[in-house]
Design a protein around this motif. Structure first.
Motif, PDB file in Angstrom:
ATOM      1  N   ARG A 121      -9.590  -8.190   6.903  1.00 48.83           N
ATOM      2  CA  ARG A 121     -10.139  -6.843   6.667  1.00 48.83           C
ATOM      3  C   ARG A 121     -10.409  -6.612   5.192  1.00 48.83           C
ATOM      4  NH1 ARG A 121      -9.277  -2.347  10.498  1.00 48.83           N
ATOM      5  NH2 ARG A 121     -10.265  -3.235  12.325  1.00 48.83           N
ATOM      6  N   VAL A 122      -9.462  -7.010   4.337  1.00 49.19           N
ATOM      7  CA  VAL A 122      -9.644  -6.829   2.893  1.00 49.19           C
ATOM      8  C   VAL A 122     -10.808  -7.686   2.403  1.00 49.19           C
ATOM      9  CG1 VAL A 122      -8.584  -7.160   0.620  1.00 49.19           C
ATOM     10  CG2 VAL A 122      -7.270  -6.126   2.474  1.00 49.19           C
TER      11      VAL A 122
ATOM     12  N   PHE B  27       2.741  -6.500   3.396  1.00 48.55           N
ATOM     13  CA  PHE B  27       1.521  -7.287   3.512  1.00 48.55           C
ATOM     14  C   PHE B  27       0.836  -7.228   2.159  1.00 48.55           C
ATOM     15  CE2 PHE B  27       2.270  -5.437   7.684  1.00 48.55           C
ATOM     16  CZ  PHE B  27       2.208  -6.556   8.513  1.00 48.55           C
ATOM     17  N   SER B  28       0.334  -8.356   1.697  1.00 46.56           N
ATOM     18  CA  SER B  28      -0.394  -8.338   0.427  1.00 46.56           C
ATOM     19  C   SER B  28      -1.444  -9.437   0.422  1.00 46.56           C
ATOM     20  CB  SER B  28       0.560  -8.514  -0.750  1.00 46.56           C
ATOM     21  OG  SER B  28       1.199  -9.759  -0.678  1.00 46.56           O
ATOM     22  N   THR B  29      -2.462  -9.202  -0.365  1.00 42.57           N
ATOM     23  CA  THR B  29      -3.528 -10.185  -0.525  1.00 42.57           C
ATOM     24  C   THR B  29      -4.257  -9.893  -1.825  1.00 42.57           C
ATOM     25  OG1 THR B  29      -5.432 -11.237   0.559  1.00 42.57           O
ATOM     26  CG2 THR B  29      -5.280  -8.843   0.725  1.00 42.57           C
ATOM     27  N   ARG B  30      -5.093 -10.830  -2.239  1.00 40.33           N
ATOM     28  CA  ARG B  30      -5.925 -10.608  -3.414  1.00 40.33           C
ATOM     29  C   ARG B  30      -7.297 -11.215  -3.167  1.00 40.33           C
ATOM     30  NH1 ARG B  30      -2.557 -13.823  -7.503  1.00 40.33           N
ATOM     31  NH2 ARG B  30      -2.565 -15.828  -6.498  1.00 40.33           N
ATOM     32  N   GLU B  31      -8.283 -10.559  -3.740  1.00 39.76           N
ATOM     33  CA  GLU B  31      -9.670 -10.991  -3.611  1.00 39.76           C
ATOM     34  C   GLU B  31     -10.348 -10.847  -4.963  1.00 39.76           C
ATOM     35  OE1 GLU B  31     -11.506 -12.195  -0.978  1.00 39.76           O
ATOM     36  OE2 GLU B  31      -9.698 -12.220   0.252  1.00 39.76           O
TER      37      GLU B  31
ATOM     38  N   MET C  56      -8.843  -8.017  -7.273  1.00 38.74           N
ATOM     39  CA  MET C  56      -8.206  -6.876  -6.632  1.00 38.74           C
ATOM     40  C   MET C  56      -6.974  -7.360  -5.875  1.00 38.74           C
ATOM     41  SD  MET C  56      -9.729  -3.890  -4.146  1.00 38.74           S
ATOM     42  CE  MET C  56     -10.372  -4.961  -2.910  1.00 38.74           C
ATOM     43  N   ASN C  57      -5.819  -6.825  -6.217  1.00 34.68           N
ATOM     44  CA  ASN C  57      -4.572  -7.098  -5.504  1.00 34.68           C
ATOM     45  C   ASN C  57      -4.244  -5.870  -4.659  1.00 34.68           C
ATOM     46  OD1 ASN C  57      -3.909  -9.653  -6.771  1.00 34.68           O
ATOM     47  ND2 ASN C  57      -3.521  -8.460  -8.613  1.00 34.68           N
ATOM     48  N   ILE C  58      -3.986  -6.092  -3.375  1.00 35.05           N
ATOM     49  CA  ILE C  58      -3.662  -4.998  -2.467  1.00 35.05           C
ATOM     50  C   ILE C  58      -2.337  -5.313  -1.794  1.00 35.05           C
ATOM     51  CG2 ILE C  58      -4.317  -3.838  -0.329  1.00 35.05           C
ATOM     52  CD1 ILE C  58      -7.130  -3.935  -1.150  1.00 35.05           C
TER      53      ILE C  58
END
Length: 155
Positions: free
Chosen positions: A139-140, A3-7, A105-107
């Motif tokens: 959530r992120v 799972f990955s996302t960026r904000e 921010m990359n998670i």
């Protein structure tokens, strides 16, 4: 399974990284959600080697998970290795300064099964991947919005 996302956050990279180093705050949040969290390292400053023992319920079973910081590159990156009896994985947080007052921010969270029962769990998670990815991203996004608000109030 990954799972990955960026904000993007309207705050300088140093402030964002400092806020991400509030490990006691994360521990309290996890405990409020029903997890048992215990720090098991002697370190006084954030860095490689920080360790936690955690236990929480997933799908009706108590899961015991060990978390260890594997990489700490202030103010750019933190990588945590996660291990349990049937799975291992990593949780990566990477920061990139877009400007003096803006940070990306990359998670990424990746889990790998180590035995048959863990493979079955991961397979069931894959069936719900769209929904889980949506929840992960929400959530992120909620966390980064709250972080941005907190940092702007203190500025």
């Amino acid at each position: 399974m990954k799972f990955s996302t960026r904000e993007d956050i309207a705050a300088p990279i140093d402030q964002v990284f400092e806020a991400l180093c509030d490990f006691e705050g994360f521990e309290r949040q996890a405990m409020r959600r029903g997890a048992d969290v215990q720090r098991i390292d002697p370190l006084t400053q954030p860095g490689v080697g920080m360790k936690w023992k955690t236990a929480f319920d997933v799908r009706g079973r108590r899961r015991n998970v060990g978390v260890e910081m594997a990489r700490f590159d202030a103010p750019n990156e933190m990588v945590f290795e996660v291990k349990s009896s049937g799975m291992e994985g990593s949780f990566d947080v990477e920061l990139l300064a877009l400007s003096r007052s803006r940070t990306r921010m990359n998670i990424a969270l990746e889990i790998k099964p180590l035995n048959l029962s863990a493979r079955l769990l991961v397979q069931s998670l894959k069936l719900a991947k769209t929904n889980l990815t949506k929840r992960f991203k929400l959530r992120v996004a909620d966390y980064t919005k709250g972080l941005e608000d907190r940092l702007q109030r203190t500025a």
